[in-house]
Design a protein around this motif. Sequence first.
Motif, short mmCIF file in Angstrom:
data_model
loop_
_atom_site.label_atom_id
_atom_site.label_comp_id
_atom_site.label_asym_id
_atom_site.label_seq_id
_atom_site.Cartn_x
_atom_site.Cartn_y
_atom_site.Cartn_z
N VAL A 105 64.87 19.23 46.40
CA VAL A 105 65.51 18.05 45.82
C VAL A 105 66.99 18.37 45.58
CG1 VAL A 105 65.48 16.40 43.92
CG2 VAL A 105 63.34 17.42 44.71
N CYS A 106 67.86 17.50 46.09
CA CYS A 106 69.31 17.67 45.95
C CYS A 106 69.88 16.48 45.20
CB CYS A 106 69.99 17.74 47.31
SG CYS A 106 69.34 18.95 48.41
N PHE A 107 70.96 16.71 44.46
CA PHE A 107 71.63 15.66 43.72
C PHE A 107 73.13 15.68 43.99
CE2 PHE A 107 67.82 16.60 41.29
CZ PHE A 107 67.32 15.33 41.05
N GLY A 108 73.78 14.57 43.71
CA GLY A 108 75.25 14.49 43.77
C GLY A 108 75.81 14.72 45.15
N LYS A 109 76.93 15.45 45.19
CA LYS A 109 77.63 15.73 46.45
C LYS A 109 76.74 16.49 47.42
CE LYS A 109 81.85 14.25 45.56
NZ LYS A 109 82.42 13.12 46.25
N THR A 110 75.88 17.35 46.91
CA THR A 110 74.99 18.11 47.80
C THR A 110 74.07 17.16 48.56
OG1 THR A 110 75.05 19.97 46.29
CG2 THR A 110 73.28 19.95 47.91
N ALA A 111 73.51 16.17 47.89
CA ALA A 111 72.64 15.18 48.55
C ALA A 111 73.43 14.39 49.58
CB ALA A 111 72.04 14.25 47.51
N GLU A 112 74.65 13.98 49.24
CA GLU A 112 75.48 13.22 50.18
C GLU A 112 75.82 14.06 51.41
OE1 GLU A 112 78.76 11.99 47.73
OE2 GLU A 112 77.63 10.32 46.88
#
Length: 155
Positions: free
Chosen positions: A55-62
């Motif tokens: 699971v990734c969030f923020g800039k990492t997910a983008e």
Amino acid sequence: MAGMVRLSVIGNLGHDPEVRYSQSGTAMSNLRIAVTERRREGDNWVDHTQWITVVCFGKTAERAGEYLKKGRQIYAEGRFQSSTWEDREGKTRFSPELIANQLTFLGSPKDAPVEVPAESGGAQATASSNESAASVPTNNSSTSGGFVEEEDVPF
């Protein structure tokens, strides 16, 4: 004394990442990574594959949604978390997840050069045919609110 479980995995993406956004505008993405181990069974070598949800969030997910494709090898590091959810029959299910605080896009010579812009206060990461990997650190403390489909659960 407090305990902590940290995970590090290297594997291949099972599908293209899909980025979605929370009501507050935070980007999030679930990556399904196949980790294959070759074991000897009798006289034969057999591949055993485990599926891990990252699971990734923020800039990492983008960035994952922008630069990663199915089959791409990545290194993910983060904390372990087990999500609880209810299936269609009302049974409680558990899904182990790695909440990424770092993703490294492992490359190959055929990968096109990719320039990943630096976050404010963060380091710039680059992946190109001249480099083997790009590291994308995160500083997210969010938890996953994503839904995991029953067929995605590896057990």
